[in-house]
Design a protein around this motif. Structure first.
Motif, PDB file in Angstrom:
ATOM      1  N   PRO A  53       0.802  -1.229   0.000  1.00 57.07           N
ATOM      2  CA  PRO A  53       0.000   0.000   0.000  1.00 57.07           C
ATOM      3  C   PRO A  53       0.833   1.276   0.000  1.00 57.07           C
ATOM      4  O   PRO A  53       0.304   2.348  -0.307  1.00 57.07           O
ATOM      5  N   THR A  54       2.107   1.192   0.336  1.00 60.67           N
ATOM      6  CA  THR A  54       2.961   2.383   0.370  1.00 60.67           C
ATOM      7  C   THR A  54       3.676   2.640  -0.954  1.00 60.67           C
ATOM      8  O   THR A  54       4.452   3.585  -1.058  1.00 60.67           O
ATOM      9  N   ARG A  96       0.487   3.152  -7.036  1.00 58.92           N
ATOM     10  CA  ARG A  96      -0.677   4.023  -6.946  1.00 58.92           C
ATOM     11  C   ARG A  96      -0.718   5.011  -8.115  1.00 58.92           C
ATOM     12  O   ARG A  96      -1.798   5.371  -8.601  1.00 58.92           O
ATOM     13  N   GLN A 101      -6.758   8.171  -5.621  1.00 56.70           N
ATOM     14  CA  GLN A 101      -5.385   7.687  -5.647  1.00 56.70           C
ATOM     15  C   GLN A 101      -4.395   8.839  -5.525  1.00 56.70           C
ATOM     16  O   GLN A 101      -3.360   8.714  -4.865  1.00 56.70           O
ATOM     17  N   GLU A 144      -3.998   9.623  -1.953  1.00 54.25           N
ATOM     18  CA  GLU A 144      -3.131   8.655  -1.277  1.00 54.25           C
ATOM     19  C   GLU A 144      -1.669   8.900  -1.611  1.00 54.25           C
ATOM     20  O   GLU A 144      -0.790   8.805  -0.748  1.00 54.25           O
ATOM     21  N   ARG A 190      -0.450  11.762   0.389  1.00 57.48           N
ATOM     22  CA  ARG A 190      -0.226  11.388   1.791  1.00 57.48           C
ATOM     23  C   ARG A 190       1.117  10.675   1.944  1.00 57.48           C
ATOM     24  O   ARG A 190       1.835  10.900   2.928  1.00 57.48           O
TER      25      ARG A 190
END
Length: 265
Positions: free
Chosen positions: A128-129, A134, A158, A161, A164
């Protein structure tokens, strides 16, 4: 899309007797010397045909030379050998996405598109990182209608994200989405502080050049940004120097038609 780190699993998957060969081949790839890298990884693969590291890089190299059927086959083999590796899933998604872009017939395009989306989502699930995963998922969403699993709202999610995880990449993502929607003023305004702090950001410079060509505005800034690209090394996810030169040639034309260049990546 930036530069992908080689996962530990890939780094240790090749036979222990060949670490120097793998290091040399990887260095050639990182330097953009793709023909030499292909020969080096092919030699490794001859000694160990199922080594996921060699298959992974050979698959990426096939994508770079636009041999998408070969890329899909190699990356599928790499995924079978290393099913939990996010980088392999990402590039298998890339191979299917590019296959969709050149496929003849709606059925083939939809089939490759669905596979690309599944692999991108798998890459994000596995890591996920991963900003590159992404970013690729965002690009898929912005190009594909909601009916087929895409849509601008999903792309924005996305981008949020990405922001972030990495505010610099997030700013680039937001600018790219604004460009995609032909909001050139917003895209330009987003890029200005990014490039003020990170003048060597290749993709942001390239995007500024695209904005200048597509809008007919910001021509001097766009020209300077593309000339800067020619002094920087593109990553594996960036457009090439040849593409930067092509945009520069368009900027040299006496007049520009608005939106002459569409968002293709």
């Amino acid at each position: 899309m930036k530069r992908l780190a080689l996962p530990f699993l890939l780094a240790t998957a090749v036979h222990a007797a060949e670490p120097a060969a793998l290091a040399r081949a990887t260095a050639l790839y990182a330097a953009g010397r793709y023909a030499e890298a292909t020969a080096s990884f092919a030699e490794i693969a001859r000694d160990e045909p199922d080594a996921p590291a060699a298959l992974y890089y050979l698959g990426k190299l096939a994508v770079h030379r636009r041999d998408y059927p070969c890329a899909v086959e190699l990356l599928e083999r790499a995924a079978q050998a290393s099913p939990t590796d996010a980088a392999i899933a990402l590039w298998l998604g890339n191979a299917h996405a590019w296959s969709a872009s050149v496929a003849e017939g709606l059925g083939a395009r939809v089939s490759h598109g669905r596979k690309a989306l599944a692999h991108y989502r798998r890459a994000v699930e596995l890591d996920p990182t991963s900003v590159p995963a992404r970013f690729s998922l965002m690009n898929f969403y912005r190009h594909v209608p909601a009916l087929l699993g895409g849509g601008i709202d999903r792309a924005r999610a996305q981008a949020a994200e990405i922001d972030r995880l990495d505010p610099v990449a997030g700013a680039h993502a937001r600018a790219l989405l604004a460009f995609h929607q032909q909001d050139f003023a917003a895209a330009h305004a987003t890029l200005q502080p990014l490039l003020a702090q990170h003048p060597a950001h290749y993709a942001a410079n390239f995007l500024l050049g695209r904005i200048a060509v597509a809008s007919g505005q910001y021509r001097e800034a766009g020209r300077a940004a593309l000339e800067r690209c020619l002094q920087l090394p593109p990553t594996e996810n960036d457009e090439s120097h040849a593409e930067a030169r092509a945009l520069l040639a368009q900027l040299e034309r006496p007049t520009l038609a608005p939106a002459a260049v569409t968002a293709t990546r």
